[in-house]
Design a protein around this motif. Structure first.
Motif, mmCIF file in Angstrom:
data_model
loop_
_atom_site.group_PDB
_atom_site.id
_atom_site.type_symbol
_atom_site.label_atom_id
_atom_site.label_comp_id
_atom_site.label_asym_id
_atom_site.label_seq_id
_atom_site.Cartn_x
_atom_site.Cartn_y
_atom_site.Cartn_z
ATOM 1 N N ASP A 141 17.936 11.171 -2.290
ATOM 2 C CA ASP A 141 18.455 12.478 -2.076
ATOM 3 C C ASP A 141 17.116 13.271 -0.938
ATOM 4 O O ASP A 141 17.388 14.343 -0.979
ATOM 5 C CB ASP A 141 18.872 13.161 -3.197
ATOM 6 N N GLY A 142 16.200 12.224 -0.698
ATOM 7 C CA GLY A 142 14.750 12.888 -0.545
ATOM 8 C C GLY A 142 14.567 13.450 -1.125
ATOM 9 O O GLY A 142 12.887 13.663 -0.559
ATOM 10 N N GLU A 143 14.312 13.668 -2.078
ATOM 11 C CA GLU A 143 13.026 13.723 -3.207
ATOM 12 C C GLU A 143 11.858 13.806 -3.049
ATOM 13 O O GLU A 143 11.513 11.948 -3.345
ATOM 14 C CB GLU A 143 13.761 14.055 -4.961
ATOM 15 N N ILE A 144 10.926 13.677 -3.194
ATOM 16 C CA ILE A 144 9.597 13.559 -3.554
ATOM 17 C C ILE A 144 9.159 12.875 -4.660
ATOM 18 O O ILE A 144 9.381 13.410 -5.345
ATOM 19 C CB ILE A 144 8.572 14.054 -2.990
ATOM 20 N N LEU A 145 8.486 11.832 -5.015
ATOM 21 C CA LEU A 145 8.743 11.031 -6.302
ATOM 22 C C LEU A 145 6.949 10.971 -5.667
ATOM 23 O O LEU A 145 6.446 10.485 -5.063
ATOM 24 C CB LEU A 145 9.697 9.725 -6.138
ATOM 25 N N GLY A 146 6.329 10.909 -6.943
ATOM 26 C CA GLY A 146 4.260 10.526 -6.898
ATOM 27 C C GLY A 146 4.156 9.599 -7.818
ATOM 28 O O GLY A 146 5.322 9.705 -8.890
ATOM 29 N N LYS A 147 3.536 8.985 -8.341
ATOM 30 C CA LYS A 147 2.525 7.675 -8.757
ATOM 31 C C LYS A 147 1.560 7.637 -9.143
ATOM 32 O O LYS A 147 1.001 7.825 -7.691
ATOM 33 C CB LYS A 147 3.465 6.470 -9.152
ATOM 34 N N GLY A 148 0.797 7.387 -9.757
ATOM 35 C CA GLY A 148 -0.670 6.993 -9.671
ATOM 36 C C GLY A 148 -1.225 8.000 -10.793
ATOM 37 O O GLY A 148 -1.046 8.432 -12.383
ATOM 38 N N PRO A 149 -2.305 7.590 -11.450
ATOM 39 C CA PRO A 149 -2.950 8.219 -12.590
ATOM 40 C C PRO A 149 -3.825 9.851 -12.654
ATOM 41 O O PRO A 149 -3.723 10.260 -13.376
ATOM 42 C CB PRO A 149 -5.199 7.600 -12.382
ATOM 43 N N THR A 150 -2.866 10.776 -11.288
ATOM 44 C CA THR A 150 -2.734 11.901 -11.247
ATOM 45 C C THR A 150 -2.692 12.717 -11.662
ATOM 46 O O THR A 150 -2.234 13.928 -12.259
ATOM 47 C CB THR A 150 -3.386 12.323 -9.724
ATOM 48 N N MET A 151 -0.678 11.494 -11.630
ATOM 49 C CA MET A 151 0.369 12.466 -12.760
ATOM 50 C C MET A 151 0.240 12.984 -14.385
ATOM 51 O O MET A 151 -0.416 12.188 -14.269
ATOM 52 C CB MET A 151 1.335 11.722 -12.741
ATOM 53 N N THR A 152 0.384 13.520 -14.860
ATOM 54 C CA THR A 152 0.585 14.390 -15.936
ATOM 55 C C THR A 152 1.420 13.817 -16.748
ATOM 56 O O THR A 152 2.381 12.671 -15.798
ATOM 57 C CB THR A 152 1.155 15.383 -16.566
ATOM 58 N N PRO A 153 0.478 12.887 -17.580
ATOM 59 C CA PRO A 153 1.518 12.437 -19.166
ATOM 60 C C PRO A 153 3.179 13.128 -19.237
ATOM 61 O O PRO A 153 3.473 12.246 -20.349
ATOM 62 C CB PRO A 153 0.467 12.260 -20.090
ATOM 63 N N CYS A 194 -5.520 7.692 -3.864
ATOM 64 C CA CYS A 194 -4.840 7.307 -5.738
ATOM 65 C C CYS A 194 -3.027 8.002 -5.507
ATOM 66 O O CYS A 194 -3.304 7.588 -6.806
ATOM 67 C CB CYS A 194 -5.993 7.904 -6.512
ATOM 68 N N VAL A 195 -3.267 8.151 -4.698
ATOM 69 C CA VAL A 195 -1.027 8.177 -5.011
ATOM 70 C C VAL A 195 -0.573 7.826 -4.072
ATOM 71 O O VAL A 195 -0.785 7.546 -2.928
ATOM 72 C CB VAL A 195 -1.258 9.577 -4.493
ATOM 73 N N GLN A 196 0.824 7.074 -4.623
ATOM 74 C CA GLN A 196 1.843 6.436 -4.568
ATOM 75 C C GLN A 196 2.846 8.007 -3.782
ATOM 76 O O GLN A 196 3.678 8.014 -4.612
ATOM 77 C CB GLN A 196 2.236 5.640 -4.804
ATOM 78 N N ILE A 197 3.574 7.096 -2.413
ATOM 79 C CA ILE A 197 4.708 8.157 -2.420
ATOM 80 C C ILE A 197 5.318 7.477 -2.387
ATOM 81 O O ILE A 197 5.641 6.624 -1.440
ATOM 82 C CB ILE A 197 4.346 9.440 -1.431
ATOM 83 N N GLN A 198 7.295 7.958 -2.901
ATOM 84 C CA GLN A 198 8.450 7.357 -2.173
ATOM 85 C C GLN A 198 9.172 8.570 -2.287
ATOM 86 O O GLN A 198 8.839 9.770 -3.022
ATOM 87 C CB GLN A 198 8.720 6.557 -2.646
ATOM 88 N N PHE A 199 10.075 8.267 -1.900
ATOM 89 C CA PHE A 199 11.591 8.704 -1.815
ATOM 90 C C PHE A 199 12.811 8.994 -2.200
ATOM 91 O O PHE A 199 12.907 7.532 -2.201
ATOM 92 C CB PHE A 199 11.866 9.376 -0.380
ATOM 93 N N ALA A 200 13.307 9.688 -2.977
ATOM 94 C CA ALA A 200 15.261 9.147 -4.687
ATOM 95 C C ALA A 200 15.337 9.789 -2.685
ATOM 96 O O ALA A 200 15.482 9.399 -1.828
ATOM 97 C CB ALA A 200 14.820 10.559 -5.310
#
Length: 601
Positions: free
Chosen positions: A409-421, A401-407
């Motif tokens: 500078d290599g920072e991990i970014l997350g997206k999906g229903p589990t992320m806090t509002p 349920c999570v998507q991951i991509q990288f900024a």
């Protein structure tokens, strides 16, 4: 999820389908008390109705400060049943810290467990802006009856509340309502209230259960011993219990864990790296006592099992083998029996990176550890290793349920229903966490390898976690240390470690004066830094600094460096900011020495 798929609804399901099956155990391991699913539900309802009687409305917060015990889970679910929001606070926090959180989350009721926690709130009562009542699970002599309720008095309040009102509140829960408000620390050390929704909670649990199909309904057991304020333990205990009907044994003190394991025989087990390290140290010591044939047999068995697991990982499936079966029968099964981990099918580690050597050691015992990566802001889990096939040095693969991509500078970014509002009552901090496209910025730097496994390579921010899973803001500690007369610079160390240490430098402008105060003949800064009288003085001053810190923030050891930090050595930026990675590299031997013999008593 359905419109009212919540933990309380799950509890109702188990109370209906398995009313007499054991659900929850408390007390000492040799004298456990047990609640069935039906009794568990009834106690939760009593808490919910008692909160309604106290005037707690839907969406209001109720703070909890308690060690792991059945009443903790009952209170948490009871708060949710009343439509309110549980807000746990660490028992190790100071009186000022618990009051700050209680005020920030606007808690109308506070639930505690002991005299110690009662006294913190009693001392801070004039500073509490919202708390109308304090509930104490244990009997506390001399409490204020106008403000403080015993557990029994609290529960009795609900007897006058109509059950239909509670049922309506349970039915009114929606996916975007909060399942908890979880406070964590930011880089400045100011606690932040992470909003965790039912939607995110269910998405994580559904994904993890899909990845680990061995978590079977009403057939699993776990021991709850890590702080339930931490989202990893919270979701491991309450989350899996509600989703899969896990039978939970409550351990109120981590030092008793070894006594509970042989009683509980958990099938799923979570530990932070420091706990795994303690197990490893004890086991290695025990194995080291073996001699002759026994020693050689143990070495062969562990090497055989580790090689077998590595073959499994390479093949992407379990390979088995006669030698491996024999190693398990003769040696490994006996070790696991002694630990009480003989029935474990899923070992998890979270909150901080696992040492690969420790992971390999447990793999050699037939206990492969699945490192979990995530944060409170991502509802605990963003990635986890495939079932039974953890890859050492990685944190597994992103959950479904999570998507991951990288900024860039290599920072991990997350997206999906589990992320806090977002953070509670903190719009500016929320805007720093979540970008305009809804990507959550983790502050960690990493990459995916060719097989899709996630590697964490660095922390973008200075905030670090101890091996016990506690976040620490080094700047706050350093600021306090630099208040010590004679100290020029301070660098807090502790990422992934069991305790915090610090590197200090002396201020050349004040060094001679400090030497005079201590009756030391001053030659130069380097000589002063090594003088036993100076070291005693620094230790005494650090003890005073520790007095106002929570236990996990306290500095256990310091080393006074012979020279100042400098730009020339690459330790400082042109604006005199610390370059932490370079400092750790330059002074690696000194840091290693600080951790070589354990914390100073």
């Amino acid at each position: 999820m359905s419109e009212n798929d919540t933990m309380v609804k799950d509890l109702q399901k188990w109370a209906t389908t398995a009313p007499d099956q054991p659900a929850l155990h408390g007390g000492e391991p040799d004298a456990l008390t047990t609640l069935t699913w039906a009794k568990y539900r009834d106690e939760v309802y009593r808490v919910g109705k008692a909160l309604i009687a106290l005037g707690v409305g839907p969406g209001e917060t109720v703070a909890m400060v308690a060690n792991n015990r059945p009443e903790w889970l009952i209170a948490d679910l009871g708060i949710l049943a009343a439509g309110a929001v549980p807000t746990p606070i660490y028992v190790t926090n100071t009186a000022e810290q618990v009051a700050w959180v209680a005020n920030h989350c606007e808690a109308t009721v506070v639930i505690t467990d002991s005299r110690e926690q009662h006294d913190k709130f009693a001392a801070q009562r004039p500073n509490l802006d919202y708390a109308r009542k304090l509930v104490v699970m244990d009997d506390v002599a001399g409490r204020d009856p106008e403000w403080t309720l015993s557990w029994d008095e609290f529960l009795a309040l609900g007897d006058s509340v109509d059950s239909e009102e509670l049922e309506q509140r349970i039915d009114d829960a929606r996916p975007d309502d909060l399942v908890m408000l979880c406070y964590t620390s930011g880089t400045t050390g100011e606690p932040k209230g992470v909003q965790v929704t039912h939607r995110g909670w269910n998405a994580v649990l559904d994904s993890v259960r899909a990845d680990f199909s061995l978590v079977r309904d009403l057939q699993e057991r776990s021991v709850s011993y890590l702080p339930l304020c931490h989202i990893a333990e919270h979701i491991m205990t309450l989350g899996l219990q509600s989703k899969a009907g896990v039978e939970v044994f409550m351990c109120d003190d981590v030092t008793k864990l070894r006594d509970y394991l042989p009683v509980a025989h958990p099938t799923v087990f979570l530990a932070v790296p420091r706990v795994w390290e303690k197990f490893e140290a004890a086991l290695r010591a025990r194995l080291g006592e073996a001699t002759g044939v026994k020693a050689k047999l143990a070495q062969w068995a562990l090497a055989t099992e580790l090689a077998g697991l590595q073959a499994d990982i390479a093949a992407g499936e379990k390979t088995g083998g006669v030698r491996r079966t024999l190693a398990n029968r003769l040696v490994i099964s006996k070790i696991k029996d002694a630990l009480g981990l003989d029935e474990v099918r899923l070992c998890l580690s979270g909150s901080a990176p696992m040492n690969p050597a420790t992971a390999d050691f447990f793999a050699s015992l037939g206990l492969p550890i699945h490192d979990v990566y995530g944060s409170t802001e991502s509802t605990a889990v963003m990635s986890i290793a495939p079932q039974g096939l953890p890859r050492s040095g990685t944190v597994g693969k992103p959950i479904s349920c999570v998507q991951i991509q990288f900024a860039p500078d290599g920072e991990i970014l997350g997206k999906g229903p589990t992320m806090t509002p977002g953070y509670f009552n903190s719009p500016e901090l929320t805007s720093e966490l979540l970008d305009a496209d809804g990507w959550l910025h983790t502050g960690d730097v990493g990459h995916l390898d060719d097989d899709g496994f996630l590697h964490i390579t660095d922390r973008k921010k200075d905030l670090f976690k101890t091996s016990g899973g506690k976040y620490v803001a080094p700047q706050l500690l350093e600021a306090r240390l630099k208040r010590i007369k004679g100290v020029g610079e301070a660098v807090a160390i502790g990422d992934g470690k069991a305790y915090i240490c610090a590197l200090l430098t002396l201020d050349p402008d004040n060094a001679q004066g400090v030497a005079a105060d201590l009756g030391i003949e001053f030659d130069d800064v380097a000589a002063l830094a090594a003088d036993p009288a100076l070291i005693r003085y620094i230790d005494e001053q650090v003890a005073l600094v520790n007095a106002d810190l929570a236990r996990f923030e306290q500095i256990k050891k310091v080393a006074v460096l012979p020279e100042e930090l400098s730009m020339e050595a690459g330790e400082l930026t042109p604006t005199m900011k610390l370059k932490r990675n370079q400092i750790r590299e330059t002074h690696a031997d000194t840091i290693a020495a600080l951790y070589a013999t354990g914390p100073t008593p």
